[in-house]
Write a protein that holds these residues in place. Structure first.
Motif, PDB file in Angstrom:
ATOM      1  N   GLY A  77     -44.418  22.059 151.273  1.00 29.01           N
ATOM      2  CA  GLY A  77     -43.644  21.729 152.328  1.00 29.01           C
ATOM      3  C   GLY A  77     -42.192  21.452 152.145  1.00 29.01           C
ATOM      4  O   GLY A  77     -41.696  20.496 151.827  1.00 29.01           O
ATOM      5  N   GLU A  78     -41.523  22.685 151.752  1.00 27.76           N
ATOM      6  CA  GLU A  78     -40.178  22.496 151.352  1.00 27.76           C
ATOM      7  C   GLU A  78     -39.366  21.714 152.306  1.00 27.76           C
ATOM      8  O   GLU A  78     -39.340  21.816 153.676  1.00 27.76           O
ATOM      9  CB  GLU A  78     -39.572  23.745 151.019  1.00 27.76           C
ATOM     10  CG  GLU A  78     -38.205  23.861 150.426  1.00 27.76           C
ATOM     11  CD  GLU A  78     -37.369  25.044 150.548  1.00 27.76           C
ATOM     12  OE1 GLU A  78     -36.270  25.275 149.651  1.00 27.76           O
ATOM     13  OE2 GLU A  78     -37.979  25.807 150.968  1.00 27.76           O
ATOM     14  N   LEU A 132     -40.587  35.431 159.761  1.00 28.64           N
ATOM     15  CA  LEU A 132     -40.278  34.888 160.914  1.00 28.64           C
ATOM     16  C   LEU A 132     -39.595  33.396 160.591  1.00 28.64           C
ATOM     17  O   LEU A 132     -38.884  32.689 161.257  1.00 28.64           O
ATOM     18  CB  LEU A 132     -41.363  34.571 161.787  1.00 28.64           C
ATOM     19  CG  LEU A 132     -41.856  35.812 162.366  1.00 28.64           C
ATOM     20  CD1 LEU A 132     -42.962  35.886 163.282  1.00 28.64           C
ATOM     21  CD2 LEU A 132     -40.655  36.799 163.057  1.00 28.64           C
ATOM     22  N   ASP A 133     -40.086  32.614 159.193  1.00 26.46           N
ATOM     23  CA  ASP A 133     -39.608  31.427 158.904  1.00 26.46           C
ATOM     24  C   ASP A 133     -38.397  31.630 158.091  1.00 26.46           C
ATOM     25  O   ASP A 133     -38.157  31.846 156.921  1.00 26.46           O
ATOM     26  CB  ASP A 133     -40.796  30.862 158.017  1.00 26.46           C
ATOM     27  CG  ASP A 133     -40.316  29.438 157.511  1.00 26.46           C
ATOM     28  OD1 ASP A 133     -39.573  28.855 158.206  1.00 26.46           O
ATOM     29  OD2 ASP A 133     -41.188  28.909 156.697  1.00 26.46           O
ATOM     30  N   LEU A 134     -37.292  31.294 158.674  1.00 24.48           N
ATOM     31  CA  LEU A 134     -35.794  31.569 158.367  1.00 24.48           C
ATOM     32  C   LEU A 134     -35.266  30.391 157.772  1.00 24.48           C
ATOM     33  O   LEU A 134     -35.515  29.484 158.854  1.00 24.48           O
ATOM     34  CB  LEU A 134     -35.264  32.418 159.220  1.00 24.48           C
ATOM     35  CG  LEU A 134     -35.713  33.888 159.597  1.00 24.48           C
ATOM     36  CD1 LEU A 134     -34.928  34.759 160.607  1.00 24.48           C
ATOM     37  CD2 LEU A 134     -35.792  34.764 158.216  1.00 24.48           C
ATOM     38  N   VAL A 135     -34.277  30.319 157.150  1.00 27.20           N
ATOM     39  CA  VAL A 135     -33.449  29.215 156.798  1.00 27.20           C
ATOM     40  C   VAL A 135     -31.953  29.743 156.766  1.00 27.20           C
ATOM     41  O   VAL A 135     -31.635  30.820 156.171  1.00 27.20           O
ATOM     42  CB  VAL A 135     -33.708  28.718 155.274  1.00 27.20           C
ATOM     43  CG1 VAL A 135     -32.599  27.773 154.850  1.00 27.20           C
ATOM     44  CG2 VAL A 135     -35.017  27.898 155.305  1.00 27.20           C
ATOM     45  N   ARG A 136     -31.011  29.042 157.486  1.00 23.96           N
ATOM     46  CA  ARG A 136     -29.438  29.476 157.458  1.00 23.96           C
ATOM     47  C   ARG A 136     -29.076  29.043 156.287  1.00 23.96           C
ATOM     48  O   ARG A 136     -29.097  28.012 155.688  1.00 23.96           O
ATOM     49  CB  ARG A 136     -29.022  28.589 158.479  1.00 23.96           C
ATOM     50  CG  ARG A 136     -27.208  28.983 158.608  1.00 23.96           C
ATOM     51  CD  ARG A 136     -26.635  28.155 159.762  1.00 23.96           C
ATOM     52  NE  ARG A 136     -25.302  28.272 159.880  1.00 23.96           N
ATOM     53  CZ  ARG A 136     -24.481  27.858 160.570  1.00 23.96           C
ATOM     54  NH1 ARG A 136     -24.832  26.724 161.317  1.00 23.96           N
ATOM     55  NH2 ARG A 136     -23.080  28.219 160.508  1.00 23.96           N
ATOM     56  N   LEU A 139     -32.182  33.873 155.431  1.00 24.56           N
ATOM     57  CA  LEU A 139     -32.966  34.330 154.562  1.00 24.56           C
ATOM     58  C   LEU A 139     -34.407  33.610 154.806  1.00 24.56           C
ATOM     59  O   LEU A 139     -34.378  32.546 155.220  1.00 24.56           O
ATOM     60  CB  LEU A 139     -32.425  34.079 153.154  1.00 24.56           C
ATOM     61  CG  LEU A 139     -31.412  35.018 152.590  1.00 24.56           C
ATOM     62  CD1 LEU A 139     -31.056  34.618 151.359  1.00 24.56           C
ATOM     63  CD2 LEU A 139     -31.913  36.476 152.543  1.00 24.56           C
ATOM     64  N   PRO A 140     -35.349  34.322 154.432  1.00 22.34           N
ATOM     65  CA  PRO A 140     -36.850  33.632 154.542  1.00 22.34           C
ATOM     66  C   PRO A 140     -36.797  32.469 153.676  1.00 22.34           C
ATOM     67  O   PRO A 140     -36.137  32.579 152.451  1.00 22.34           O
ATOM     68  CB  PRO A 140     -37.720  34.720 154.125  1.00 22.34           C
ATOM     69  CG  PRO A 140     -36.881  36.040 154.365  1.00 22.34           C
ATOM     70  CD  PRO A 140     -35.566  35.883 154.096  1.00 22.34           C
ATOM     71  N   ARG A 141     -37.382  31.534 154.098  1.00 25.02           N
ATOM     72  CA  ARG A 141     -37.638  30.153 153.406  1.00 25.02           C
ATOM     73  C   ARG A 141     -37.994  30.438 152.078  1.00 25.02           C
ATOM     74  O   ARG A 141     -37.640  29.611 151.190  1.00 25.02           O
ATOM     75  CB  ARG A 141     -38.447  29.370 154.178  1.00 25.02           C
ATOM     76  CG  ARG A 141     -38.446  27.641 153.576  1.00 25.02           C
ATOM     77  CD  ARG A 141     -39.425  26.867 154.558  1.00 25.02           C
ATOM     78  NE  ARG A 141     -38.887  26.911 155.981  1.00 25.02           N
ATOM     79  CZ  ARG A 141     -37.710  25.922 156.092  1.00 25.02           C
ATOM     80  NH1 ARG A 141     -37.616  25.222 155.237  1.00 25.02           N
ATOM     81  NH2 ARG A 141     -37.250  25.842 157.621  1.00 25.02           N
ATOM     82  N   LEU A 165     -34.442  30.857 145.016  1.00 24.06           N
ATOM     83  CA  LEU A 165     -33.077  30.778 144.877  1.00 24.06           C
ATOM     84  C   LEU A 165     -32.607  29.408 144.239  1.00 24.06           C
ATOM     85  O   LEU A 165     -31.866  29.297 143.362  1.00 24.06           O
ATOM     86  CB  LEU A 165     -32.062  31.544 145.715  1.00 24.06           C
ATOM     87  CG  LEU A 165     -32.288  33.000 145.959  1.00 24.06           C
ATOM     88  CD1 LEU A 165     -31.253  33.390 147.318  1.00 24.06           C
ATOM     89  CD2 LEU A 165     -31.956  33.639 144.753  1.00 24.06           C
ATOM     90  N   ASP A 166     -32.910  28.412 145.311  1.00 24.55           N
ATOM     91  CA  ASP A 166     -32.592  27.116 145.036  1.00 24.55           C
ATOM     92  C   ASP A 166     -33.259  26.548 143.477  1.00 24.55           C
ATOM     93  O   ASP A 166     -32.653  25.905 142.851  1.00 24.55           O
ATOM     94  CB  ASP A 166     -33.080  26.117 145.894  1.00 24.55           C
ATOM     95  CG  ASP A 166     -32.161  26.085 146.991  1.00 24.55           C
ATOM     96  OD1 ASP A 166     -30.836  26.584 146.974  1.00 24.55           O
ATOM     97  OD2 ASP A 166     -32.731  25.693 148.300  1.00 24.55           O
TER      98      ASP A 166
END
Length: 447
Positions: free
Chosen positions: A388-389, A91-95, A166-168, A174-175
């Motif tokens: 805490g990204e 549920l913790d998604l990042v665009r 994608l999930p955080r 990936l980063d």
């Protein structure tokens, strides 16, 4: 308990096909889905040399005694342990895209370079069958071994343009993997550019032909001359069109390091003025590390720009009449200074083997433009923080950042500050020519 025998293993090395099977078994219960054929699906000796990215770990490819490519079993197991430790909150998604107006950047090779754009290109293909994997220009459909298609979420609200998420935890992997790969690429490129003194040089001339000048011939060596401000106050748009300018530039020493021949004319992209001729190394160091047009990653090289060699760089940047008169820096440089210096006390730290270490990687973004100071806002955050990204450290207005820089400049480099000020506005153009687009809309937001 006896260890399970892995077919294809010899002397601690595992053949690529057997390593794929082992990798699939080791990551079967992981929250982060793994792709198959992560070893056999890439060509040894590709752009990354002989490495394969598995999450944030690097696994080396080695050539076994029989000449076949293999991988150390311990490296695969080590990568699997780190892989299985990743926890994912669905549920913790990042665009991750699409981002309108993001500037094109030069591709430097590798699998993960600009992974967001890689995903965007695959999803924009008209024959892309939903979320199934397909190869793209010879690159693997997965990224760092991650089967991202199984985690991708597509949203489309009120008939607007679709967006991908994608999930955080996966974005963080990936980063970090992209950052690790970029460092590997820079290392490999540096090694490739260093001449090997042990190897004989390849002389393009036929054998038996003596390329040395005859004895007694007068062959004077022309040394580059120091730069003494010959191009002061001139516009780059005018000088760059002059014939023979590249030869003229090569006749100077680098105006920053004074140890190498100049190769390019460094200029201010906001005001258009030439600063000075510099070498390629200094030109690369001076260039901001843009993620997008309004987003900069403040990497380790800013230690030199704002700490160890700060006076030399401040003097160089203020060779631009626009920056010198306004007693400031171009917006990307000012943003980097704000993140690196003004927000240093706000950056969290974590304990390590050698004391406390600053957390993550600093990043600064901005909205608005330096031409509209009231609307320009700098946002400083930290990436890759284990607690805490993308934590926001500070939000600083443009005027506040400029005032802080002026006070810092007067303290750090009083001679440079004394030459600056609003007493020479006559030589400036009426209309400045910024190249930083107004990014006040949400289209250029990083996430």
């Amino acid at each position: 308990m006896s260890e399970r025998v892995v077919p294809g293993r010899e002397g601690g090395l595992v053949a690529l096909a057997a390593a794929d099977s082992m990798w699939t078994a080791l990551t079967a219960g992981s929250a982060m889905p793994a792709s198959s054929a992560v070893f056999t699906g890439c060509s040894p000796g590709a752009r990354l040399g002989r490495q394969v990215m598995l999450g944030t770990c690097v696994v080396e490819l080695v050539r076994a005694g029989d000449g076949r490519w293999s991988v150390p079993e311990t490296e695969v197991r080590r990568a699997a342990v780190a892989w299985n430790a990743v926890e994912i909150d669905a549920l913790d998604l990042v665009r991750i895209g699409p981002f309108r107006g993001a500037p094109e950047r030069e591709r430097t090779g590798g699998t993960l370079q600009r992974w967001r754009e890689s995903i965007s290109r695959q999803l924009h293909q008209p024959d892309h069958p939903g979320r199934s994997g397909r190869r793209e220009s010879g690159l693997r459909s997965h990224l760092a071994g991650i089967d991202w298609q199984r985690l991708l979420v597509e949203q489309c609200r009120d008939g607007a343009e679709r967006s991908w998420w994608l999930p955080r935890a996966v974005v963080r992997q990936l980063d970090a993997a992209e950052h690790r790969e970029t460092r590997l690429l820079h290392t490999l490129q540096a090694q490739a550019s260093t001449p090997d003194t042990d190897q004989p040089s390849h002389d393009p001339k036929p054998r038996g032909v003596d390329s040395r000048p005859p004895a007694g011939a007068d062959t004077p060596t022309v040394l580059p001359r120091p730069y003494t401000g010959e191009l002061k106050g001139q516009l780059y748009s005018v000088l760059s069109r002059k014939p023979g300018m590249s030869r003229t530039v090569a006749g100077w020493m680098c105006a920053v390091c004074a140890t190498a021949s100049a190769a390019v004319l460094d200029h201010c992209h906001e005001h258009g003025y030439v600063r000075a001729p510099v070498c390629l190394s200094c030109n690369t160091l001076e260039r901001p590390d843009h993620l997008y047009g309004n987003d900069i990653r403040v990497a380790g090289r800013y230690l030199r720009l704002f700490e160890t060699d700060k006076v030399d760089w401040l003097r160089h940047w203020h060779r631009c009449p626009g920056c010198r008169t306004r007693t400031t820096l171009p917006l990307p440089h000012l943003a980097a200074w704000t993140a690196h210096t003004a927000s240093r006390a706000l950056r969290p730290t974590h304990s390590g083997a050698r004391g406390r270490k600053p957390c993550g990687v600093l990043r600064v973004s901005w909205t608005g433009s330096q031409n509209a100071p009231r609307s320009c806002l700098l946002t400083v955050s930290v990436d890759f923080c284990p607690f805490g990204e993308h934590r926001v450290l500070a939000r600083v207005s443009y005027r506040e950042a400029v005032d802080g820089f002026r006070a810092w400049l007067a303290e750090i480099a009083p001679n440079v500050a004394a030459e600056a000020g609003p007493d020479s506005l006559d030589g400036l153009p009426v209309q400045s020519r910024p190249v930083i687009a107004d990014a006040s809309g949400e289209g250029l937001a990083l996430f």
